[in-house]
Design a protein around this motif. Structure first.
Motif, PDB file in Angstrom:
ATOM      1  N   ASP A 186       0.833  -1.208   0.000  1.00  0.00           N
ATOM      2  CA  ASP A 186       0.000   0.000   0.000  1.00  0.00           C
ATOM      3  C   ASP A 186       0.865   1.254   0.000  1.00  0.00           C
ATOM      4  O   ASP A 186       0.562   2.237  -0.675  1.00  0.00           O
ATOM      5  N   LEU A 187       1.944   1.190   0.783  1.00  0.00           N
ATOM      6  CA  LEU A 187       2.846   2.342   0.861  1.00  0.00           C
ATOM      7  C   LEU A 187       3.480   2.626  -0.503  1.00  0.00           C
ATOM      8  O   LEU A 187       3.506   3.779  -0.970  1.00  0.00           O
ATOM      9  N   ILE A 188       3.939   1.567  -1.163  1.00  0.00           N
ATOM     10  CA  ILE A 188       4.567   1.750  -2.478  1.00  0.00           C
ATOM     11  C   ILE A 188       3.532   2.270  -3.483  1.00  0.00           C
ATOM     12  O   ILE A 188       3.803   3.172  -4.268  1.00  0.00           O
ATOM     13  N   LYS A 189       2.328   1.716  -3.408  1.00  0.00           N
ATOM     14  CA  LYS A 189       1.275   2.150  -4.334  1.00  0.00           C
ATOM     15  C   LYS A 189       0.933   3.625  -4.115  1.00  0.00           C
ATOM     16  O   LYS A 189       0.693   4.368  -5.068  1.00  0.00           O
ATOM     17  N   ARG A 190       0.928   4.021  -2.835  1.00  0.00           N
ATOM     18  CA  ARG A 190       0.619   5.423  -2.517  1.00  0.00           C
ATOM     19  C   ARG A 190       1.657   6.357  -3.166  1.00  0.00           C
ATOM     20  O   ARG A 190       1.317   7.395  -3.720  1.00  0.00           O
ATOM     21  N   LEU A 191       2.919   5.967  -3.095  1.00  0.00           N
ATOM     22  CA  LEU A 191       3.985   6.782  -3.713  1.00  0.00           C
ATOM     23  C   LEU A 191       3.768   6.859  -5.208  1.00  0.00           C
ATOM     24  O   LEU A 191       3.950   7.901  -5.838  1.00  0.00           O
TER      25      LEU A 191
END
Lengths: 244, 225
Positions: A186-191
């Motif tokens: 999720d964190l990578i997708k948010r970036l």
């Protein structure tokens, strides 16, 4: 015309194992657009990590060319390659690859030291990034004092230190439990969405398909097929439910 | 495919930054650094004690004193005996192999770190410089302590063999050539021990560090010890 950020042309990689030659990549041609989230899928030994290394200038192809931002990587000087790794790409690895002798903060500042950023600026930036990945209160802990998920967050913060345009993630969730893995994805997708960073990820974690724009299946060193996300939606729905 | 901003060249970091990183690394890895340094200390202590013991023996023989034990009576007039030379060469070999091995191990277990630093934008030269600084410092401090321990050992042995006469004829400075066989003296041996320890430590670590720095990062990170 689409803005192509990564392009490979007939990339071949051979490894010499004693008297045998192992052909890990057998002529790979792919194009990746700016801002895309791409997953390189394939069983272990398929060549996806090798391809990942070629795209990230971590290894040289035996034959063929890799273009990044229109630059033929094989024509770059050593200093240009170092600058490329420092400024253009952020790497995230399966085993985190943090420097054990440096705190979370020290790991995040290192690429900025290499980029020649002033101490004050890099401290501010490191604090901001570690806050963003949820480690504001553990900034000065050594990697050994952090959990797997926390270490991967440090690695993500470090990858973002010099505002790269590409994030390369090599099986970033392979050593993590399902829920932590989900958080990292999720964190990578948010970036990817918020900062428009191109994400290229080698994985065989089915959860990662859910967030990918395209999935490149690699088998025996070749691109088997390239699928858009909507083509695989049902498969993922089933798997995604398992971990929750 | 459109051409974006061209890729610039990576900057060279100021020396002070390498110094800071290498000392930080020595400090945090203190336990491991001590073990590596102890390897250097032992090698040099052994070499210096054998060598100096021989010097002290020669100095006292020339002064007309005899060892109270007289183990080497038959060679007493000939200066350095073949046996002594053999012993010094052996201790030199033990010292070289010991230091090279301990530096080699210390670098090899850090190949992954080298690969990672290169991923983050470190230049090959920067990586080598870090190891040069670290090993130079370890080599010098380890060798200095080793030389002092070796001297102490040789003095104690000398005291046992020659008693307090040792201090009257203590070969502190090099002898002048007309006084018979050339002697280097204690100070020169200590200095040579320090220099040798430092050179061996620097070669033993920067050569593998240079090899690792030349590897593509993917390969350096794959290396398992």
């Amino acid at each position: 015309m689409a803005d192509i950020v990564v392009k490979t042309e007939d990339v071949v990689k051979e490894y010499r194992m004693g008297s045998n030659i192992l052909r890990a990549l057998d002529g790979i041609n792919i194009e990746i657009e700016r801002g895309e989230y791409i997953s390189l899928m394939g069983p272990s030994g398929s060549g996806k990590s090798t391809l990942f290394n070629m795209i990230g200038a971590l290894d040289r192809p035996t034959e063929g060319r890799v273009y990044i931002d229109g630059q033929n990587m094989s024509q770059l000087s050593q200093k240009q390659i170092a600058a490329f790794r420092c400024h253009r790409v952020g790497y995230i690895f399966q085993s985190y690859n943090l420097l054990h002798v440096r705190s979370a903060h020290g790991n995040v500042t290192l690429p900025m030291i290499f980029a020649g950023i002033s101490e004050k600026q890099r401290n501010e930036k490191a604090e901001k990034l570690l806050d963003m990945v949820g480690l504001g209160d553990r900034m000065y802990h050594l990697p050994d004092e952090l959990s797997g998920g926390q270490r991967q967050r440090v690695a993500i913060a470090r990858a973002l230190a010099n505002d790269p345009s590409i994030i390369l993630a090599d099986e970033p969730t392979a050593n993590l439990d399902t829920i932590t893995g989900r958080e990292i994805i999720d964190l990578i997708k948010r970036l990817n969405i918020e900062q428009g960073v191109t994400v290229i990820s080698a994985t065989h974690d089915l959860k990662m398909l859910d967030v990918s724009d395209r999935i490149v299946d690699i088998r025996d060193g070749l691109v088997e097929r390239i699928r858009n996300r909507d083509e695989i939606e049902i498969e993922v729905g089933e798997v995604g439910g398992e971990g929750e | 495919m459109q051409q974006r901003t061209p890729i610039e060249e990576q900057i060279d970091l100021p020396f002070i930054e390498s110094l800071r990183i290498s000392f930080q690394s020595l400090k945090i890895r203190f336990g491991r650094s001590i073990i590596t340094t102890a390897g250097i200390t032992l090698g040099i202590a052994f070499l210096v004690s054998v060598w100096m013991n021989n010097e002290i023996g020669l100095a006292l023989q020339e002064s007309g004193r005899q060892s109270t034990i007289n183990t080497f009576e038959e060679t007493a007039e000939q200066g350095i005996s073949t046996k002594d030379i053999w012993l010094i060469i052996m201790s030199l070999i033990v010292c070289v192999v010991g230091i090279a091995n301990s530096m080699l191990m210390a670098v090899t277990e850090r190949f992954r770190e080298i690969g990672t630093m290169k991923c983050l934008g470190a230049l090959d030269g920067f990586v080598v410089r870090l190891f040069l600084l670290e090993s130079g410092f370890q080599g010098f401090s380890g060798a200095l302590i080793g030389a002092l321990i070796g001297t102490l050992g040789a003095v104690l042995l000398g005291l046992k063999d020659y008693g307090l006469d040792l201090f009257f004829y203590f070969p502190l400075l090099p002898s002048s050539p007309e006084d018979g066989p050339m002697q280097l003296g204690v100070i020169v041996i200590i200095l040579l021990g320090c220099i040798l320890g430092m050179i061996l430590a620097v070669i033993g670590s920067s050569f593998p560090a240079w090899r690792a720095a030349k590897l593509p990062p993917a390969e350096a990170m794959r290396t398992e010890v």
